[in-house]
Enzyme design. Structure first.
Site, mmCIF file in Angstrom:
data_model
loop_
_atom_site.group_PDB
_atom_site.id
_atom_site.type_symbol
_atom_site.label_atom_id
_atom_site.label_comp_id
_atom_site.label_asym_id
_atom_site.label_seq_id
_atom_site.Cartn_x
_atom_site.Cartn_y
_atom_site.Cartn_z
ATOM 1 N N LYS A 24 7.080 9.020 -26.186
ATOM 2 C CA LYS A 24 6.095 8.749 -27.236
ATOM 3 C C LYS A 24 4.820 9.563 -27.004
ATOM 4 O O LYS A 24 4.300 10.183 -27.932
ATOM 5 C CB LYS A 24 5.797 7.248 -27.227
ATOM 6 C CG LYS A 24 4.871 6.766 -28.313
ATOM 7 C CD LYS A 24 5.134 5.313 -28.663
ATOM 8 C CE LYS A 24 4.722 4.331 -27.582
ATOM 9 N NZ LYS A 24 3.265 4.128 -27.483
ATOM 10 N N SER A 25 4.317 9.555 -25.774
ATOM 11 C CA SER A 25 3.061 10.275 -25.491
ATOM 12 C C SER A 25 3.220 11.767 -25.774
ATOM 13 O O SER A 25 2.332 12.402 -26.366
ATOM 14 C CB SER A 25 2.685 10.102 -24.018
ATOM 15 O OG SER A 25 2.377 8.770 -23.732
ATOM 16 N N GLY A 97 -2.094 3.006 -30.806
ATOM 17 C CA GLY A 97 -3.385 3.255 -30.150
ATOM 18 C C GLY A 97 -3.517 4.718 -29.774
ATOM 19 O O GLY A 97 -4.597 5.315 -29.915
ATOM 20 N N ARG A 125 -7.921 -3.596 -31.421
ATOM 21 C CA ARG A 125 -8.011 -2.899 -30.127
ATOM 22 C C ARG A 125 -9.338 -2.149 -29.977
ATOM 23 O O ARG A 125 -9.853 -1.592 -30.932
ATOM 24 C CB ARG A 125 -6.798 -1.974 -29.963
ATOM 25 C CG ARG A 125 -5.517 -2.819 -29.920
ATOM 26 C CD ARG A 125 -4.298 -2.013 -29.671
ATOM 27 N NE ARG A 125 -4.300 -1.410 -28.356
ATOM 28 C CZ ARG A 125 -3.382 -0.555 -27.939
ATOM 29 N NH1 ARG A 125 -2.404 -0.210 -28.747
ATOM 30 N NH2 ARG A 125 -3.437 -0.055 -26.744
ATOM 31 N N SER A 169 -7.877 6.007 -18.460
ATOM 32 C CA SER A 169 -7.208 6.012 -19.763
ATOM 33 C C SER A 169 -6.900 7.434 -20.193
ATOM 34 O O SER A 169 -7.812 8.237 -20.430
ATOM 35 C CB SER A 169 -8.091 5.339 -20.825
ATOM 36 O OG SER A 169 -7.595 5.657 -22.121
ATOM 37 N N GLN A 171 -5.631 8.142 -22.987
ATOM 38 C CA GLN A 171 -5.986 8.270 -24.404
ATOM 39 C C GLN A 171 -7.432 8.717 -24.546
ATOM 40 O O GLN A 171 -7.750 9.601 -25.356
ATOM 41 C CB GLN A 171 -5.769 6.935 -25.121
ATOM 42 C CG GLN A 171 -4.303 6.553 -25.211
ATOM 43 C CD GLN A 171 -4.086 5.212 -25.876
ATOM 44 O OE1 GLN A 171 -5.027 4.520 -26.230
ATOM 45 N NE2 GLN A 171 -2.822 4.836 -26.031
ATOM 46 N N ASP A 317 2.446 0.808 -18.858
ATOM 47 C CA ASP A 317 3.240 0.287 -19.980
ATOM 48 C C ASP A 317 4.465 -0.512 -19.518
ATOM 49 O O ASP A 317 5.196 -1.054 -20.347
ATOM 50 C CB ASP A 317 3.704 1.447 -20.870
ATOM 51 C CG ASP A 317 2.523 2.091 -21.593
ATOM 52 O OD1 ASP A 317 1.519 1.402 -21.837
ATOM 53 O OD2 ASP A 317 2.606 3.298 -21.896
ATOM 54 N N ARG A 389 7.101 -3.843 -26.532
ATOM 55 C CA ARG A 389 7.568 -3.903 -25.135
ATOM 56 C C ARG A 389 7.796 -5.342 -24.669
ATOM 57 O O ARG A 389 8.608 -5.582 -23.777
ATOM 58 C CB ARG A 389 6.584 -3.177 -24.222
ATOM 59 C CG ARG A 389 6.427 -1.698 -24.584
ATOM 60 C CD ARG A 389 5.890 -0.893 -23.425
ATOM 61 N NE ARG A 389 5.299 0.353 -23.891
ATOM 62 C CZ ARG A 389 5.978 1.440 -24.251
ATOM 63 N NH1 ARG A 389 7.290 1.448 -24.184
ATOM 64 N NH2 ARG A 389 5.341 2.532 -24.658
HETATM 65 C C1 S3P Z 1 -0.999 6.655 -23.496
HETATM 66 C C2 S3P Z 1 -1.900 6.162 -22.573
HETATM 67 C C3 S3P Z 1 -1.883 4.758 -22.115
HETATM 68 C C4 S3P Z 1 -0.574 4.065 -22.484
HETATM 69 C C5 S3P Z 1 -0.137 4.346 -23.891
HETATM 70 C C6 S3P Z 1 0.068 5.837 -24.090
HETATM 71 C C7 S3P Z 1 -1.108 8.088 -23.888
HETATM 72 O O1 S3P Z 1 -2.952 4.073 -22.744
HETATM 73 O O2 S3P Z 1 -0.716 2.660 -22.299
HETATM 74 O O3 S3P Z 1 1.070 3.676 -24.195
HETATM 75 O O4 S3P Z 1 -0.166 8.599 -24.520
HETATM 76 O O5 S3P Z 1 -2.128 8.696 -23.585
HETATM 77 P P1 S3P Z 1 -4.449 4.050 -22.133
HETATM 78 O O6 S3P Z 1 -5.036 5.410 -22.294
HETATM 79 O O7 S3P Z 1 -5.174 3.025 -22.971
HETATM 80 O O8 S3P Z 1 -4.298 3.637 -20.702
#
Ligand code: S3P
Length: 435
Positions: A24-25, A97, A125, A169, A171, A317, A389
């Site tokens: 996914k990422s 997110g 969120r 994070s 993200q 995750d 999940r």
């Molecule tokens: C992700 C970062 C993580 C993870 C999310 C995917 C990403 O979140 O929990 O499922 O793709 O950068 P956080 O940045 O909030 O830790």
């Protein structure tokens, strides 16, 4: 709309090869970088999940053209760094997110205004973690008291900053680096603990000069992205459910081919091994610049552990799946330093504690983790709170509980793992849609 519920029944052994969908990422990032690149990029192994499709739909509304030559493939006609077109329509990130936070950084650098919205879960969120550092770069983003929708004002002159993240994070780091592409001068992000580095690796693969090492990344604006083909590995976070399932169902042996093994993602592998799991890696190789390998998991009796806090960001995750393993392991498992779980697709500490208690497990919630005493599971009704999940983790718990588990609200499994039910049943799960 009626909600989809599942029944997970006790099963016999699990056997076979399970090919889990794309990461996914990596899929989110591949879409964004190829959209901003000059030229045509071909993405293979793309996750056909609702989260990543939502990101594709947002980019399409911003004028990017995609072709889908086959399921799991996208050809992206990049528009260049300054080629996106504004739209008055709200940009819907769905449940994602990652989509919303990364896009906030990307959109902060555009000449036009945009509005990012999400579903009920995403609308709860926290977004200040991205909007505040982006504001330090000169961005103007309005929130509803720190929550979505996000109104991103275009036409701001961004400048680079040096920023130390208060919480680890990927993200937030990625949002700042994306804004940094449009900023004057240097953007540097420092992390309290290294997180997944897909943004850094992919920017480098697309030809953007970037310096990075675990826990630190630095780039400057005013370069270009060159179209690049991306091979997306299978998602370790999706493989995680099968690693736990294969470990806890007596007599099982499962093979999970070509799973992404980026060290910032594989904390669960280490945690399960500390608990006594039998997981081997075969055919370790590199694919699209990422380490991948086949995972072979065999049943092994698990015991409780004090989870090393240093593993937390590398398995952020995977806690719902770990909690299930801990609930059936011999002895006590203690998790600390995982308060971030409270702001995921649901409050994953509270949701897992309520669900595990409902099926007869002994779990005590703490502010930043849980204490779980392993034992037998009785079965019963659990609420996933619309969290993909959580739903898949209780499907795994149902394999070894005495009675079946009814899991409410499983629609969102499609956000990250379309086809989970069929794939799981193919290797021996007894999972059905509830009437
Ligand atoms: C992700 C970062 C993580 C993870 C999310 C995917 C990403 O979140 O929990 O499922 O793709 O950068 P956080 O940045 O909030 O830790």
């Amino acid at each position: 709309m009626s909600r989809l519920d599942w029944n997970s029944h006790p099963s016999r052994t699990l056997q076979g090869s399970v090919r889990v969908p794309g990461d996914k990422s990596v899929s989110h990032r591949a879409l964004m970088f190829s959209a901003l690149a000059d030229g045509r990029s071909h993405i293979r192994g793309f996750l056909e999940g609702e989260d990543t499709r939502a990101t594709a739909a947002v980019l399409q509304k911003l004028g990017v053209h995609f072709e889908t030559p086959a399921d799991g493939e996208r050809v992206v006609h990049g528009v260049g760094l300054h080629g996106l077109r504004g739209t008055a329509e709200a940009l819907d990130c769905g449940n994602a997110g990652t989509g919303m936070r990364l896009l906030s950084g990307l959109l902060a650098g555009q000449v036009f205004d945009s509005t990012l919205i999400g579903d009920a879960s995403l609308s709860k969120r926290p977004m200040r973690r991205v909007t505040e550092p982006l504001a330090l770069m000169g961005a103007r983003i309005d929130t509803q008291d720190g929550l979505p929708p996000l109104h991103v004002r275009g036409g701001q002159a961004l400048h680079g900053i040096k920023y130390t993240l208060p919480v680890a994070s990927a993200q937030v780091k990625s949002a700042l680096l994306l804004a940094g592409l449009y900023a004057e001068g240097e953007t540097e992000v420092i992390e309290p603990h290294p997180t997944r580095d897909y943004t850094e690796r992919m920017l480098a693969a697309f030809g953007w000069p970037i310096a990075f090492e675990p826990g630190r990344a630095r780039l400057s604006g005013r370069h270009t992205l060159r179209a690049t083909d991306v091979d997306v590995p299978a998602d370790f976070s999706s493989a995680a459910f099968f690693l736990v399932a294969g470990s806890i169902v007596p007599g099982s042996e499962l093979r999970l081919p070509a799973v992404g093994l980026n060290p910032r993602r594989t904390g669960l592998l280490q945690a399960l091994r500390l608990m006594g799991a039998d997981i081997r890696i075969e055919n370790e190789r590199e694919s699209g610049g990422e380490p991948v390998g086949d995972l072979i998991v065999r049943y092994a009796p698990l015991h409780g552990i004090e989870l090393p806090e240093a593993l937390v960001p590398d398995m952020i995750d995977e806690f719902p799946a770990l909690f299930v393993a801990a609930a059936v392991a011999q002895g006590r498992t203690v998790v600390r330093g995982a308060a971030e779980l409270r702001v995921k697709e649901s409050d994953r500490i509270a949701t897992m504690a309520a669900g595990l208690r409902a099926i007869g497990a002994a779990i005590e919630e703490t502010p930043d983790g849980a204490i779980i005493d392993g034992g037998a599971l009785a079965g019963g009704d659990v609420d996933s709170h619309g969290d993909h999940r959580i739903a898949m983790s209780f499907a795994v718990a149902g394999l070894v509980s005495q009675g079946s588990i009814r899991i409410n609200d499983c629609d969102n499994v499609a956000t990250s793992f379309p086809g989970f039910l069929e794939l799981a049943n193919g290797c021996g799960f007894e999972l059905s849609r509830a009437a």
